[in-house]
Scaffold this active site. Structure first.
Site, PDB file in Angstrom:
ATOM      1  N   GLU A  85     -10.511   4.466   4.067  1.00 15.42           N
ATOM      2  CA  GLU A  85     -10.408   5.719   2.991  1.00 15.42           C
ATOM      3  C   GLU A  85     -11.898   6.015   2.226  1.00 15.42           C
ATOM      4  OE1 GLU A  85      -7.519   6.860   2.323  1.00 15.42           O
ATOM      5  OE2 GLU A  85      -6.830   6.060   3.898  1.00 15.42           O
TER       6      GLU A  85
ATOM      7  N   TYR B 263      -3.819  18.241  10.401  1.00 15.23           N
ATOM      8  CA  TYR B 263      -3.755  17.135   9.428  1.00 15.23           C
ATOM      9  C   TYR B 263      -2.393  17.206   8.957  1.00 15.23           C
ATOM     10  CZ  TYR B 263      -4.989  14.463   5.124  1.00 15.23           C
ATOM     11  OH  TYR B 263      -5.200  13.466   4.107  1.00 15.23           O
TER      12      TYR B 263
ATOM     13  N   GLY C 271      -0.546  10.686   2.555  1.00 19.33           N
ATOM     14  CA  GLY C 271      -1.403  11.557   3.451  1.00 19.33           C
ATOM     15  C   GLY C 271      -1.058  11.232   4.970  1.00 19.33           C
TER      16      GLY C 271
ATOM     17  N   TYR D 276       0.863  -1.105   0.172  1.00 20.20           N
ATOM     18  CA  TYR D 276       0.015   0.168  -0.107  1.00 20.20           C
ATOM     19  C   TYR D 276       0.914   1.084   0.152  1.00 20.20           C
ATOM     20  CZ  TYR D 276      -2.476   4.064   2.212  1.00 20.20           C
ATOM     21  OH  TYR D 276      -3.023   5.080   2.537  1.00 20.20           O
ATOM     22  N   PHE D 277       0.537   2.163  -0.948  1.00 20.12           N
ATOM     23  CA  PHE D 277       1.332   3.421  -1.034  1.00 20.12           C
ATOM     24  C   PHE D 277       0.442   4.436  -0.108  1.00 20.12           C
ATOM     25  CE2 PHE D 277       2.222   7.486  -3.352  1.00 20.12           C
ATOM     26  CZ  PHE D 277       3.617   7.640  -3.266  1.00 20.12           C
ATOM     27  N   GLY D 278       0.877   5.117   0.969  1.00 16.79           N
ATOM     28  CA  GLY D 278       0.351   6.203   1.477  1.00 16.79           C
ATOM     29  C   GLY D 278       0.858   7.425   1.541  1.00 16.79           C
TER      30      GLY D 278
END
Ligand code: NAG
Length: 202
Positions: free
Chosen positions: A105, A156, A34, A30-32
């Site tokens: 998500e 955030y 944020g 998985y490419f995160g």
């Protein structure tokens, strides 16, 4: 070109184009890019996520668009953009956790949709990873001119930057992250509690 030069070139070309796959068929990458750059954050919903490597996605830019009540500001997305690239964290997750990640998500509520993208690690290894893109693309503006309704919250952006440091993303990319305008707001109490806000950053 000499034979040895040819061999070097051949090896370099093969290395840059061969996509590697995980040996473990029970897991996926998985490419995160944020808030999921931060281990503590990804572990809220996906406790088995294991950091694999920083990675670069070319042909996309980082942007912010759909408002998130959880974060009290716009959530990050990536938009196709031939001039840009996005750095992120590659995580391995158990296949069984794909549904918890999809839920986080908001795939079921049309917040993000999943997509396989090709990313490259700093050592030149190429992988296909699952990532998530918002269902509505924002128009392109300079990072310090994002209109108020599309600005991420202070909390955030802090999580993204701390996560980028933790994930060893390049310094110039972290400096770029600091150029985004924020809306001056804190995230929801729920997320601040989960992450132990205020963050103690050294
Ligand atoms: C990504 O690739 C895998 C393996 O080929 C496939 O099972 C999966 O459905 C793809 N996911 C998306 C979102 O296209």
């Amino acid at each position: 070109m000499s034979l040895s030069q040819f061999i070097v070139l051949f090896v370099v070309v093969c290395q840059s184009y061969s996509v590697e796959i995980l040996n473990d068929k029970e897991k996926f990458l998985y490419f995160g890019y944020g808030s999921n750059l931060l281990e503590k954050r990804i572990h809220i919903n996906n406790p088995t996520a294991t950091f694999f490597s920083p990675a670069k996605l070319s042909g996309y830019r980082l942007d912010f668009n759909i408002f998130s009540e959880y974060w009290n500001g716009a959530a990050a997305t990536i938009v196709e953009d031939s001039d840009s690239h996005v750095w992120g964290a590659l995580w391995t997750l158990h296949i069984a956790d794909m549904s918890s990640l999809d839920k986080q998500e908001g795939v079921d509520t049309n917040f993000y949709y999943p997509k396989n993208v090709t990313v490259v690690t700093p050592s030149g290894h190429v992988y296909i990873a699952r990532t998530y893109i918002e269902t509505i693309n924002p128009p392109k503006v300079p990072s310090n001119e994002i209109p108020p309704e599309r600005q991420p919250s202070d909390t955030y952006m802090q999580v993204i930057i701390i996560g980028a440091l933790e994930s060893s993303l390049p310094t110039e990319y972290i400096n770029f992250l600091r150029t985004f305008s924020t809306n001056g707001k804190l995230g929801s109490q729920s997320i601040r509690q989960s992450l132990g806000y205020p963050f103690n950053v050294s």
